[in-house]
Each structure stands twice: as structure tokens, then as C-alpha cells.
Write an enzyme that holds these catalytic residues in place. Structure first.
Site, PDB file in Angstrom:
ATOM      1  CD  GLU A   1     -19.701   5.585  -1.291  1.00 46.48           C
ATOM      2  OE1 GLU A   1     -20.029   4.863  -2.253  1.00 46.48           O
ATOM      3  OE2 GLU A   1     -18.524   5.810  -0.987  1.00 46.48           O
TER       4      GLU A   1
ATOM      5  CE1 TYR B   1     -19.254   0.122  -2.436  1.00 45.62           C
ATOM      6  CE2 TYR B   1     -20.938   1.780  -2.902  1.00 45.62           C
ATOM      7  CZ  TYR B   1     -19.607   1.421  -2.741  1.00 45.62           C
ATOM      8  OH  TYR B   1     -18.635   2.388  -2.878  1.00 45.62           O
TER       9      TYR B   1
ATOM     10  CG  ASP C   1     -16.389  -0.645  -6.061  1.00 40.97           C
ATOM     11  OD1 ASP C   1     -15.478  -1.491  -5.977  1.00 40.97           O
ATOM     12  OD2 ASP C   1     -16.172   0.543  -6.391  1.00 40.97           O
TER      13      ASP C   1
ATOM     14  CB  CYS D   1      -6.871  -3.516 -11.488  1.00 43.54           C
ATOM     15  SG  CYS D   1      -7.230  -5.242 -11.889  1.00 43.54           S
TER      16      CYS D   1
ATOM     17  CB  CYS E   1      -0.334  -5.495 -15.684  1.00 43.48           C
ATOM     18  SG  CYS E   1      -1.998  -6.146 -15.998  1.00 43.48           S
TER      19      CYS E   1
ATOM     20  CB  CYS F   1      -0.585  -3.601 -10.790  1.00 41.57           C
ATOM     21  SG  CYS F   1      -1.521  -4.378  -9.437  1.00 41.57           S
TER      22      CYS F   1
ATOM     23  CB  CYS G   1      -1.561  -9.908 -10.484  1.00 41.98           C
ATOM     24  SG  CYS G   1      -3.135 -10.152 -11.326  1.00 41.98           S
TER      25      CYS G   1
END
Length: 297
Positions: A37, A120, A138, A197, A204, A207, A211
Site C-alpha cells: 500500500e 486510506y 482511493d 472506469c 463504458c 462496465c 451508471c
């Protein structure tokens, strides 16, 4: 919220599209996830994979890193960028080794007391290392939520609302408790933002979600344009060149060795060197030479 994110749809997509990343292997420790991370902050995944493998081999537990000098850690950090992350991780390793039985705590509040650990990172480790149902936000998650839930092209400036939005879409059981799939859902949401995305050219057609932004005709972003961070010619570049010299030597160097790395703007070079000293990344020895932190003898 006018739209929801159906858990089984997103999880099904993730099952088919999850990247094979080494820090997603089963059985990893909180420390190994923490290293990933920290490295992944502002650094592309492709640049992190091999350094992460080397670090978890070299420093499998916090006490192993704590026993190394800050200079060793900075040298191993190489060109990942933003080297203060490495220094703070070294500080964190020392605290973990001495105060936390050589392991990363599994609760967010305790992790937030550690050096260099922000909201985070604490939430990501709690979720991805310990399987806790905590929202993780994030840039990728903020972008997916902005588009799919709120119908906006861009998420705007970070705010407390982002965390509330992420928490609201986590899958729950009939009694309102978080579902066992909540941690994996968080990973799937992040992956969707990274792979589909995306910021510039969202795919799209691939996806899996309904949306709000697409249904509204993909309205353009109406806020101020996003600032593009440049690198060439910046103090960041000069700092990196100065650190390259020190990482490539076994001991302190005289000032002349540093001065030659940036001759086009000596004031900028001096400013960059001063900032490295202030940040604790570089030290001056008793005889006036320069070295990485902890290597002054």
C-alpha cells in the site's frame, strides 16, 4: 442515492477480471500488505511488483527492516518516487517491532497512530489484510462512485462524503450487518476504477454497472480543469538526481559530486538539496560531506 451497486454483479465481474498481483496472494501478513500500500501511493502497479517482491523477501517482518539503516531502505527504494514514504515506513517498522509484537495492528484506530499511516492506508490494510468490512476510498473508488452513483464525470475534491458513499454501497445482510463479501467488494470497486472506469478513456461498454453518468448522457465535467503534474524540470526531478548520486555510492560524497547533477539552475539545485536535508533523507557528516540518512557514521 439514486443508484445502487449490485454486489453480485460487481463481484462476478471481479471474479473474471481480477489482476494477478502478488500482494493479493492468500496468507500474506499485514506487514506485507502495508508495504504494497505504501509503494502503490502515486506509483503505477507495474513499477511496484518487483520492488515489492524484493522488499518482502529482504524484510519479511518489521523488525528486519528496523534493523536496517534508513539509508539502506532509501537505497532499496530506488526510483519509486516520493522517497519520504520509504523513510516513514522505516520509522513505522521500528514502532511495530518495539510496541506491537512485530506485527501490524488489525484495527484502523491503532494503525492511525503509526508513523506515516493515513486514513486510506489504515483502512486498506484492515480490509485487504484482515478482511474487515471498512470502506476504502482511493482515487479509483471516488471516480466510480462519482459516475455510477452521482452522475458526475469527475469526483471533485476529496471530502468526508466520499467515505460515507463508499460505506453506503458495501454489501449487507438482511439484518443490516456487513456481508462477508464486503472486503472483496471494496477490492472489486477499486479494480473497476483502475481497469474500466478510468480517468481519461473509460470503457463504458465493458462496465458491468448501471451508471448514472452514462444514463445522463455523460455530461462533461463543469468544475476547474484538473492540474497535470509535470516532472521534467521540477524540484522533484532535481531531488531524484541528487539521491541517485548518494544511492550509487557506498559512503559520503563531497558537495562537488552533487553540484554537477544540475548546472542549469544552481538556485534550484541548492533548494532541492536543502529540502532533502530538511526531510531527513540526506545528512551532512562532521567533515561536511553528504550521505543518505543514517550513513554518516
Amino acid at each position: 442515492m439514486p443508484f445502487s451497486l449490485p454486489p453480485q454483479v460487481l463481484l462476478g465481474w471481479f471474479d473474471a477480471n481480477e489482476r494477478d498481483l502478488p500482494w493479493r496472494e492468500p496468507g500474506l501478513s499485514g506487514w506485507q500488505i502495508l508495504i504494497s500500500e505504501i509503494m502503490l501511493q502515486q506509483t503505477p502497479v507495474a513499477r511496484v511488483v518487483e520492488p515489492w517482491r524484493e522488499w518482502v523477501r529482504r524484510w519479511p517482518v518489521p523488525s528486519a527492516m528496523a534493523a536496517a539503516s534508513p539509508g539502506d531502505v532509501l537505497r532499496a527504494w530506488g526510483k519509486l518516487g516520493y522517497p519520504r514514504r520509504a523513510l516513514r515506513l522505516h520509522e513505522c517498522a521500528r514502532v511495530l517491532a518495539t510496541d506491537h509484537d512485530d506485527r501490524v495492528p488489525d484495527d484502523v484506530e491503532t494503525m492511525l497512530t503509526l508513523p506515516g499511516i493515513g486514513d486510506y492506508t489504515a483502512r486498506a490494510v484492515a480490509c485487504f489484510a484482515y478482511g474487515q468490512a471498512v470502506p476504502v476510498v482511493d482515487t479509483n473508488v471516488r471516480r466510480v462512485l462519482a459516475r455510477a452513483v452521482h452522475g458526475r464525470a469527475e469526483p471533485g475534491n476529496p471530502s468526508k462524503r466520499d467515505l460515507a458513499d463508499a460505506e453506503a454501497v458495501l454489501p449487507r445482510n438482511a439484518d443490516g450487518t456487513y456481508a462477508a463479501s464486503a472486503p472483496r467488494f471494496s477490492a472489486a470497486l477499486m479494480e473497476l476504477g483502475a481497469l474500466v472506469c478510468t480517468a481519461r478513456n473509460p470503457d463504458c461498454a465493458r462496465c458491468p454497472l448501471t451508471c448514472a453518468w452514462v444514463d445522463a448522457g455523460k455530461p462533461a465535467h463543469t468544475g476547474p480543469p484538473k492540474r497535470v503534474q509535470k516532472f521534467a524540470g521540477t524540484d522533484r526531478q532535481v531531488r531524484g538526481l541528487l539521491l541517485d548520486v548518494l544511492r550509487g555510492t557506498d559512503g559520503p560524497v563531497i558537495r562537488d559530486r552533487l553540484d554537477v547533477v544540475w548546472l542549469s539552475d544552481t538556485a534550484q539545485r541548492d533548494r532541492a538539496l536543502d529540502s532533502l536535508l530538511v526531510d531527513g533523507l540526506v545528512e551532512i557528516t562532521a567533515d561536511g560531506r553528504f550521505c543518505l540518512a543514517g550513513e554518516g557514521g
